[in-house]
Design an enzyme around this catalytic site. Structure first.
Site, PDB file in Angstrom:
ATOM      1  N   GLN A 169     -83.259 -36.897 -37.143  1.00 20.87           N
ATOM      2  CA  GLN A 169     -82.531 -35.872 -37.601  1.00 20.87           C
ATOM      3  C   GLN A 169     -81.482 -35.992 -38.720  1.00 20.87           C
ATOM      4  O   GLN A 169     -80.567 -36.907 -38.635  1.00 20.87           O
ATOM      5  CB  GLN A 169     -81.792 -34.863 -36.438  1.00 20.87           C
ATOM      6  CG  GLN A 169     -82.825 -34.501 -35.330  1.00 20.87           C
ATOM      7  CD  GLN A 169     -83.639 -33.377 -35.721  1.00 20.87           C
ATOM      8  OE1 GLN A 169     -83.473 -32.744 -36.846  1.00 20.87           O
ATOM      9  NE2 GLN A 169     -84.744 -33.240 -35.055  1.00 20.87           N
ATOM     10  N   TYR A 172     -94.891 -34.448 -30.236  1.00 22.03           N
ATOM     11  CA  TYR A 172     -94.070 -34.913 -31.187  1.00 22.03           C
ATOM     12  C   TYR A 172     -92.535 -35.486 -30.862  1.00 22.03           C
ATOM     13  O   TYR A 172     -91.625 -34.821 -31.549  1.00 22.03           O
ATOM     14  CB  TYR A 172     -93.830 -33.667 -32.305  1.00 22.03           C
ATOM     15  CG  TYR A 172     -94.897 -32.957 -32.593  1.00 22.03           C
ATOM     16  CD1 TYR A 172     -96.123 -33.246 -33.490  1.00 22.03           C
ATOM     17  CD2 TYR A 172     -95.470 -31.778 -31.751  1.00 22.03           C
ATOM     18  CE1 TYR A 172     -97.074 -32.615 -33.749  1.00 22.03           C
ATOM     19  CE2 TYR A 172     -96.338 -30.693 -32.069  1.00 22.03           C
ATOM     20  CZ  TYR A 172     -97.388 -31.231 -33.044  1.00 22.03           C
ATOM     21  OH  TYR A 172     -98.295 -30.628 -33.254  1.00 22.03           O
ATOM     22  N   ASN A 193     -85.450 -38.216 -29.183  1.00 26.31           N
ATOM     23  CA  ASN A 193     -84.280 -37.705 -29.496  1.00 26.31           C
ATOM     24  C   ASN A 193     -84.018 -36.486 -28.544  1.00 26.31           C
ATOM     25  O   ASN A 193     -82.832 -36.412 -27.801  1.00 26.31           O
ATOM     26  CB  ASN A 193     -84.367 -36.923 -30.884  1.00 26.31           C
ATOM     27  CG  ASN A 193     -83.155 -36.267 -31.323  1.00 26.31           C
ATOM     28  OD1 ASN A 193     -81.915 -36.667 -31.290  1.00 26.31           O
ATOM     29  ND2 ASN A 193     -83.172 -35.047 -31.642  1.00 26.31           N
ATOM     30  N   ASP A 227     -91.365 -29.941 -31.441  1.00 31.31           N
ATOM     31  CA  ASP A 227     -90.559 -29.985 -32.346  1.00 31.31           C
ATOM     32  C   ASP A 227     -91.525 -30.234 -33.641  1.00 31.31           C
ATOM     33  O   ASP A 227     -91.513 -31.632 -34.307  1.00 31.31           O
ATOM     34  CB  ASP A 227     -89.698 -30.987 -32.355  1.00 31.31           C
ATOM     35  CG  ASP A 227     -88.781 -30.780 -33.417  1.00 31.31           C
ATOM     36  OD1 ASP A 227     -88.586 -30.249 -34.450  1.00 31.31           O
ATOM     37  OD2 ASP A 227     -87.455 -31.793 -33.460  1.00 31.31           O
ATOM     38  N   CYS A 234     -88.510 -26.071 -38.195  1.00 27.58           N
ATOM     39  CA  CYS A 234     -87.635 -26.259 -39.273  1.00 27.58           C
ATOM     40  C   CYS A 234     -88.298 -25.375 -40.587  1.00 27.58           C
ATOM     41  O   CYS A 234     -88.077 -25.751 -41.561  1.00 27.58           O
ATOM     42  CB  CYS A 234     -87.795 -27.685 -39.737  1.00 27.58           C
ATOM     43  SG  CYS A 234     -89.705 -28.363 -39.956  1.00 27.58           S
ATOM     44  N   GLU A 263     -83.073 -24.582 -39.274  1.00 30.10           N
ATOM     45  CA  GLU A 263     -83.512 -24.970 -37.993  1.00 30.10           C
ATOM     46  C   GLU A 263     -83.464 -23.813 -36.952  1.00 30.10           C
ATOM     47  O   GLU A 263     -82.256 -23.395 -36.877  1.00 30.10           O
ATOM     48  CB  GLU A 263     -82.815 -26.515 -37.571  1.00 30.10           C
ATOM     49  CG  GLU A 263     -83.827 -27.149 -36.538  1.00 30.10           C
ATOM     50  CD  GLU A 263     -84.746 -28.077 -37.556  1.00 30.10           C
ATOM     51  OE1 GLU A 263     -85.175 -29.176 -36.979  1.00 30.10           O
ATOM     52  OE2 GLU A 263     -84.590 -28.235 -38.722  1.00 30.10           O
TER      53      GLU A 263
END
Length: 365
Positions: A189, A217, A222, A298, A323, A357
């Site tokens: 990120q 993904y 994260n 994501d 995104c 986002e």
């Protein structure tokens, strides 16, 4: 600070984004939008610049998207302060070094809130022992000037790390601190302050969860590492080897005991869970032990493909980090046939651009 980075200018662009996002998703029944704003400057942890050779002089450039003309960049207020310091320190050191400057065409900077920095030098030539020696000296010269950085050299089919090819980030998330190894040239990120807000939002909307979490993904872990506290077990998939390597390290360094990350695509995982196919990469993992009621995705800007949409529609709750609001809209046309939208958030990951986002939580009808 220039007028371009004033609070008024920032809030104007943020308001425009909010209106645009609501318009794009106006076909759906949406709950109240929760908006997370970015710092107005020095928010980007990564920056990439072409290097322009003008006689003996070197300088950073970027190309204007509209005119395609090159623009000289001597400072870059949207990037971290550490990147700005490194930009202004490194070029005078390279400028009169024939080995380091010859056929150098790009420099990438990768920094962290924890104060670590990685600089990648990209070349149109093969790198040799002379280059390594010069790069080692450059690293020392940077350190003498207060810039502690690891260096990587890249050329066609070649990568040389002077020491290591990663940085270790530290993020404060509510009352905990998480560490993340971030490897050069792999996805992370870019706006660390917004990443913290995204993780805190994801933790908040999954509090009190029943069952287990499945994540597609997952990158370097994260989300899955931060969310593990809310679930009995977490099973995450990622296909990129460098990201899987980072994720395994991050699980260990954060002492997460209920998370496993496997190198599989979404389609491969579905084949495995349906017992259509066996994978050596799942050896020692009993998928029957997992009762996943929540799935987190994501995806890249292209959004989810039809197969993945069909896969995730079988889960009670879907956490979708997007995104690209246009591909999110396309995906929601399908997902809202089986689920309703429970939470809606916007994260200003890329201030002063059209990009946003979005966080969406869907519940099965």
């Amino acid at each position: 600070m220039t007028e371009s980075f004033s609070n008024d200018k920032y809030n104007q662009q943020l308001s425009k984004k909010i209106t645009n996002l609501k318009t794009i998703l106006s076909d759906f029944s949406l709950p109240e939008l929760v908006t997370y704003s970015s710092p107005i400057s020095h928010y980007r942890m990564r920056a990439e610049f072409r290097i322009w050779h003008n006689g003996d002089e070197l300088y950073h450039i970027m190309y204007d998207k509209k005119t395609k003309r090159r623009v000289r960049i001597d400072s870059f207020p949207i990037a971290a302060k550490l990147i700005n310091s490194a930009m202004q320190t490194i070029l005078p050191l390279i400028q009169y070094n024939d080995i380091l400057r010859h056929q150098l065409f790009q420099i990438d900077y990768f920094s962290t809130l924890s104060g670590q920095l990685l600089i990648t030098l990209l070349y149109h030539k093969k790198l040799d022992a002379q280059w390594v020696s010069a790069a080692e000296k450059l690293k020392q010269q940077l350190a003498e000037r207060g810039i502690k950085a690891n260096l990587v050299g890249r050329a066609s089919n070649q990568k040389i790390a002077v020491d290591v090819d990663y940085v270790d980030e530290t993020l404060p998330i509510f009352d905990k601190t998480f560490s993340y190894r971030q490897v050069e040239n792999s996805f992370t990120q870019p706006n660390a302050a917004i990443n913290i807000k995204m993780l805190e939002w994801a933790i908040s909307v999954t509090k009190g969860s029943e069952g287990d979490l499945l994540e597609f993904y997952c990158g370097n872990g994260n989300f899955s590492i931060a969310l593990a506290q809310n679930f009995r077990k977490v099973l995450a998939t990622e296909i990129a080897k460098a990201s899987v390597y980072s994720a395994q390290h991050n699980i260990k360094i954060n002492n997460i005991e209920n998370l496993i990350i496997v190198r599989l695509s979404a389609e491969e995982f579905t084949s495995a869970i349906k017992k259509e196919r066996e994978f050596n990469r799942l050896k020692g993992i009993n998928l029957d032990d997992y009762h996943c009621q929540t799935v987190l995705v994501d995806p890249p800007r292209a959004g989810l493909d039809d197969k993945t949409i069909n896969i995730i529609q079988s889960y009670q709750r879907i956490v979708y980090i997007s995104c690209n609001p246009h591909t999110l809209k396309d995906n929601l046309q399908q997902l809202t046939k089986t689920h309703y939208i429970e939470h809606f958030a916007m994260f200003d990951q890329f201030p002063y651009t059209d990009h946003v986002e979005t966080g969406i939580v869907l519940r099965k009808k």
